[in-house]
Design an enzyme around this catalytic site. Structure first.
Site: not given
Length: 566
Positions: A129, A166, A384
């Site tokens: 990620d 994220h 996600s």
């Protein structure tokens, strides 16, 4: 209007060329000037060395270890010459990218397992990620050592820190221990699904969410190489790209298959294009790659509606639906909570938090004496966020039974998933006008809603490959049936006699999917209806021969300020 934050957006070359079966549709014309960054796949690793030895075709950046492929830059004029080499299988661009938790764990029945000792101890989860920040919630039980046991960045010139925000949020959903929200002064404790699992941080996105497909493949390579050292048994991919070719040609799909075959369960996001009706498909056929691969576990998003019980839960309107483009693989496989999920905030200065302060939450939402905005947690929505719920569940199953294979984990999760869904659901998207009606059929909710407590106790034998099936349209009878993906992978003829998985009862249609998700209204689908309301246009696009997406397509998974809880 609240914004949509895109983890990654692909910038297509303006001139597309369908230059033969060896070239991806978004490879530029050979007459164009300049160079192009590409991924070249070969028949074998040895064949790759042969092509490399020819020289003169450009600069080689990386030879991948898990698949026979190379990342290189070549003059555009040389692409045809490279494609003509008999050892070359396929050439595709190195596609440019841009990119409440206590309720979540209760909804999937994880909380009771912690008191039984199932907390992910000893299991490594690779988070590929934007990086993972070293937060107190990711510390070991002694509070002194980090459970982020390894960090590596594939972003040139950057370390493994999370400047975007994220990856840390994703890692928290997998493995946060709630250290910063535990105690008598707190009203909510934000624990991840596997609160003592180890995290392997493989960074592929920069501070703006930009990355390269080649870096994702390289990170998967590294996860396979480090598997035994850190007991990496799960890879979490809360990203992806549009489907440009069959999963059998897509280099990213080949990489996740290599990890799966190496004994690593790969969990990937379905995508957040479920509201997209630009092609008349009502959001169907919007699954991202590598979620289109039949091996991996592809996860869609459910809205928990702010409660720990399931009776009011429904699919999020943005959750991408199947079947997959080109191959028509039945996806997603599972659903998990992904809407308005509170998890770790990398830093109040990370890109998402600074550009979208509406994602921040007040300390008072979980702390009695809280003042101001939290510097430890914030709220995001999307598939996600649903994906690491399943990754954490896999970690719990592997702690309980380390001998489990990826196929056993996938089959047992799908078999034990809750399959009771209202036929239709209506959602109001925050920041958008109007409502979205979704039929919760097999292409919307897959095998159902993750139930970790039942999956971890399931002992059914799984002596087969748990490949997601393929939807097959019979033009003569105008029916759609499910067939084994093996027929597609091995080139066998696809016919209705190969329904589902043959004699493997555990993988049968009534066992894995159940009657409640295999239905629809439109008479064009005949008696074996497994699809929702549709249009002639959408049908032609999904099952037609000429599938071309527009110029502004999504790579990766949007972080969406999600559906309304009302």
């Amino acid at each position: 209007m609240k914004p949509i934050i895109r983890v990654a957006v692909i910038a297509l070359v303006s001139s597309l060329a369908f230059a033969g079966e060896k070239l991806a549709s978004d490879i530029p014309h050979s007459s164009a000037q300049g160079t192009v960054d590409i991924i070249v796949q070969y028949k074998s690793f040895a064949a790759g060395k042969t092509v490399e030895a020819m020289g003169g075709l450009g600069k080689i950046h990386r030879n991948f270890r898990s698949i026979p492929a190379t990342h290189m830059t070549v003059p555009i004029a040389m692409i045809q010459s490279l494609a003509s080499n008999p050892q070359v299988v396929y050439i595709s661009p190195n596609r440019t990218t841009k990119s409440l938790l206590d309720i979540t764990t209760q909804t999937v029945y994880a909380n009771p397992l912690w008191s039984e000792g199932w907390d992910g101890t000893g299991v490594g989860v690779a988070v590929i990620d934007s990086g993972v920040a070293l937060k107190q919630d990711l510390a070991a039980k002694d509070g002194l050592h980090s459970r982020v046991v390894f960090s590596e960045s594939f972003v040139q010139g950057e370390d493994g820190s999370d400047q975007y925000g994220h990856g840390t949020h994703v890692a928290g959903i997998v493995a946060a221990n709630g250290a910063q929200s535990t105690g008598p002064n707190f009203t909510h404790t934000f624990k991840g699904v596997a609160p003592n699992a180890s995290i392997v941080n493989l960074r592929v996105l920069d501070a703006n969410g930009n990355g390269q497909e080649s870096d994702v493949i390289a990170a998967i390579d590294e996860a396979i190489a480090l598997k035994d050292k850190y007991n990496i048994r799960v890879i979490n991919l809360s990203l992806g790209h549009p489907v440009y070719e069959s999963f059998q040609l897509d280099p990213l799909c080949k990489a996740v298959e290599a990890a799966w075959k190496a004994g690593i369960t790969v969990v990937t996001a379905a995508g957040n294009m479920g509201r997209d009706n630009s092609l008349g498909t009502l959001g169907y056929a919007t699954i991202n790659s590598p979620g289109n691969d039949p091996y991996v576990i592809t996860v869609g998003s459910m809205n928990a509606n702010g409660t720990p019980w399931r009776s009011d839960d429904k699919i999020d309107s943005y959750s991408s639906k199947g079947p997959t483009l080109l191959d028509h693989v039945v996806k997603p496989d599972l659903m998990a909570p992904g809407n308005n999920v509170v998890s770790l905030l990398a830093s109040p200065n990370c890109t998402i938090a600074t550009q979208h302060p509406e994602t921040l939450i007040a300390e008072a939402t979980y702390e009695k004496s809280g003042r101001g905005l939290s510097s430890d947690y914030y709220m995001l929505s999307g598939t996600s966020m649903a994906t690491p719920v399943v990754s954490g569940a896999a970690a719990l199953m592997l702690q309980a039974n380390p001998s489990l294979t990826p196929d056993e984990i996938k089959a047992r999760m799908m078999k034990t998933a809750t399959k009771q869904f209202a036929r239709y659901t209506t959602s109001t998207a925050l920041g958008l006008s109007g409502t979205f009606e979704t039929q919760q059929d097999i292409f919307a909710v897959g095998a159902g809603y993750l139930d970790i407590a039942t999956a971890i106790t399931n002992k059914d034998p799984v002596d087969f490959q748990a490949l997601s099936p393929v939807a097959h349209y019979n033009a003569q009878t105008q029916t759609v049936t499910l067939v084994s993906a093996n027929a597609l992978i091995w080139g066998s003829s696809v016919n209705s006699s190969a329904l589902i998985w043959g004699d493997n009862v555990i993988w049968g249609d009534n066992v894995i999917w159940g009657d409640n998700v295999i239905w629809g209204d439109n008479v064009i689908w005949g008696d074996n209806v497994i699809w929702g309301d549709s249009t002639t246009q959408g049908f032609a696009i999904i099952w037609g021969d000429n599938v071309i997406w527009g110029d502004n397509v999504i790579w990766g998974d949007n972080v969406i300020w999600g559906d309304s809880n009302t």
